[in-house]
Motif scaffolding. Structure first.
Motif, PDB file in Angstrom:
ATOM      1  N   VAL A 194       0.912  -1.083  -0.017  1.00 55.26           N
ATOM      2  CA  VAL A 194       0.103  -0.113  -0.476  1.00 55.26           C
ATOM      3  C   VAL A 194       0.583   1.378  -0.003  1.00 55.26           C
ATOM      4  O   VAL A 194       1.545   1.380   1.010  1.00 55.26           O
ATOM      5  CB  VAL A 194      -0.882  -0.115   1.207  1.00 55.26           C
ATOM      6  CG1 VAL A 194      -1.860   1.312   1.047  1.00 55.26           C
ATOM      7  CG2 VAL A 194      -2.359  -1.376   1.273  1.00 55.26           C
ATOM      8  N   GLU A 195       0.806   2.156  -1.147  1.00 51.96           N
ATOM      9  CA  GLU A 195       1.553   3.207  -0.908  1.00 51.96           C
ATOM     10  C   GLU A 195       1.123   4.611  -0.139  1.00 51.96           C
ATOM     11  O   GLU A 195      -0.590   4.730   0.035  1.00 51.96           O
ATOM     12  CB  GLU A 195       1.330   4.227  -2.322  1.00 51.96           C
ATOM     13  CG  GLU A 195       1.728   3.030  -3.410  1.00 51.96           C
ATOM     14  CD  GLU A 195       3.616   3.058  -3.580  1.00 51.96           C
ATOM     15  OE1 GLU A 195       3.391   4.823  -3.918  1.00 51.96           O
ATOM     16  OE2 GLU A 195       3.947   2.525  -3.915  1.00 51.96           O
ATOM     17  N   MET A 246      -3.338  12.067  -3.999  1.00 50.05           N
ATOM     18  CA  MET A 246      -3.566  11.045  -2.749  1.00 50.05           C
ATOM     19  C   MET A 246      -5.190  10.430  -3.269  1.00 50.05           C
ATOM     20  O   MET A 246      -5.339   9.883  -2.144  1.00 50.05           O
ATOM     21  CB  MET A 246      -2.785  11.975  -1.769  1.00 50.05           C
ATOM     22  CG  MET A 246      -1.723  11.846  -1.912  1.00 50.05           C
ATOM     23  SD  MET A 246      -1.048  12.418   0.257  1.00 50.05           S
ATOM     24  CE  MET A 246      -2.160  10.832   1.402  1.00 50.05           C
ATOM     25  N   HIS A 287      -5.768   7.245  -0.998  1.00 47.45           N
ATOM     26  CA  HIS A 287      -4.292   6.277  -0.646  1.00 47.45           C
ATOM     27  C   HIS A 287      -4.189   6.898   1.244  1.00 47.45           C
ATOM     28  O   HIS A 287      -4.473   7.901   1.328  1.00 47.45           O
ATOM     29  CB  HIS A 287      -3.176   7.616  -0.510  1.00 47.45           C
ATOM     30  CG  HIS A 287      -2.653   7.052  -2.801  1.00 47.45           C
ATOM     31  ND1 HIS A 287      -2.230   5.427  -2.810  1.00 47.45           N
ATOM     32  CD2 HIS A 287      -2.723   7.678  -3.380  1.00 47.45           C
ATOM     33  CE1 HIS A 287      -2.194   5.410  -3.625  1.00 47.45           C
ATOM     34  NE2 HIS A 287      -2.091   6.398  -4.861  1.00 47.45           N
TER      35      HIS A 287
END
Length: 81
Positions: free
Chosen positions: A31-32, A50, A65
């Motif tokens: 996961v970023e 994001m 994110h």
């Protein structure tokens, strides 16, 4: 502000052995994740890259994110993440 944010990110990366991300600061279990710092509680700047936002078209991110939000008050010797 930029120096403190970078120093916090670098030290957290080292302390917790976090892998660098390809688009954001870190990649945690695939996961970023982005690391954001602010000297003012609630003063984080979250870029449009994001998160998904239909109103912003191409400036919108590809996914939503997570971010680790870090706040420091040096005068009061307080911090939160």
């Amino acid at each position: 502000k930029t120096y403190l944010g970078t120093a916090i990110e670098v030290n957290l990366t080292r302390e917790f052995e976090i892998t660098d991300g390809s688009d954001l600061d870190w990649n945690i279990d695939g996961v970023e994740v982005d690391c954001k710092f602010s000297k003012d509680l609630g003063g984080w700047e979250i870029p449009m890259e994001m998160y998904l936002c239909g109103d912003h078209g191409p400036r919108s991110g590809k996914l939503n994110h997570p971010a680790l939000l870090v706040w420091v008050n040096d005068d009061a010797s307080e911090w939160a993440a």
